[in-house]
Design an enzyme around this catalytic site. Structure first.
Site, short mmCIF file in Angstrom:
data_model
loop_
_atom_site.label_atom_id
_atom_site.label_comp_id
_atom_site.label_asym_id
_atom_site.label_seq_id
_atom_site.Cartn_x
_atom_site.Cartn_y
_atom_site.Cartn_z
N CYS A 67 0.89 -1.26 0.04
CA CYS A 67 -0.16 -0.10 0.02
C CYS A 67 0.75 1.43 0.03
O CYS A 67 0.41 2.29 -0.14
CB CYS A 67 -0.90 -0.01 1.04
SG CYS A 67 -0.14 0.17 2.76
N CYS A 151 -2.33 -1.31 8.74
CA CYS A 151 -1.80 0.04 9.31
C CYS A 151 -1.70 -0.18 10.74
O CYS A 151 -0.48 0.10 11.47
CB CYS A 151 -3.01 1.08 9.33
SG CYS A 151 -3.48 1.70 7.67
#
Length: 180
Positions: A67, A151
């Protein structure tokens, strides 16, 4: 437009203050950010850097190639093994910035303990209170959706990397002969 900013740069979300906020990604998919993510994104805690050459500072730099998120997390440890400060810089989405911000809040005040443990084959092992901050807890607190769990994993990895860097520096300092 993809939501990507350095955490210390001015930020504005392309939405009204109604929650949850919908962000349209570069793929045209709308995603909802929880109120806690927005709070840490719009008002990040502990943004900044420390001197990586300071022997009391540990630096963790991690990234997610899939990402493009990159996270730098630093800790400053006092002589008693307590984390007295934590800073971060993150290049990534709102969830990555929020995960970094929350992680620095949670590790401040935690200790790094060195203790002898027979299970470690007669060597010194780290029992780090700070390492008890896990990605699952960060994700739960921020209410991250499954697509954003990486994350919180990055935040946990950054903590571990900072702890490792600090430990390596301390061991090197202890193994360096003193000059007269």
């Amino acid at each position: 437009m993809a939501l990507r900013l350095w955490s210390q740069v001015g930020r504005s979300l392309p939405c009204l203050r109604s929650l949850p906020c919908l962000i349209e990604s570069s793929t045209g998919v709308s995603r909802a950010y929880h109120e806690k993510v927005l709070d840490h994104y719009e008002n990040p805690r502990n943004v900044g850097s420390m001197d990586k050459n300071d022997h009391n500072v540990g630096t963790g730099l991690v990234g997610a190639p899939a990402c493009g998120d990159v996270m730098k997390l630093q800790i400053k440890v006092d002589d008693n093994g307590k984390i007295i400060d934590a800073k971060f810089k993150t290049f990534g989405c709102g969830s990555a910035i929020a995960s970094s911000s929350l992680a620095t809040e949670w590790i401040k005040g935690k200790s790094i303990l060195m203790t002898y443990n027979i299970a470690c084959a007669f060597s010194y092992c780290q029992l780090e209170e700070a390492a008890t901050v896990k990605n699952e807890a960060i994700a739960k607190e921020l209410k991250l959706p499954p697509v954003k769990l990486h994350c919180s994993m990055l935040a946990e990895d950054a903590i571990k990397a900072a702890l490792k860097d600090y430990t390596v520096k301390k061991e090197a300092l202890q193994n360096t002969p003193e000059r007269e």
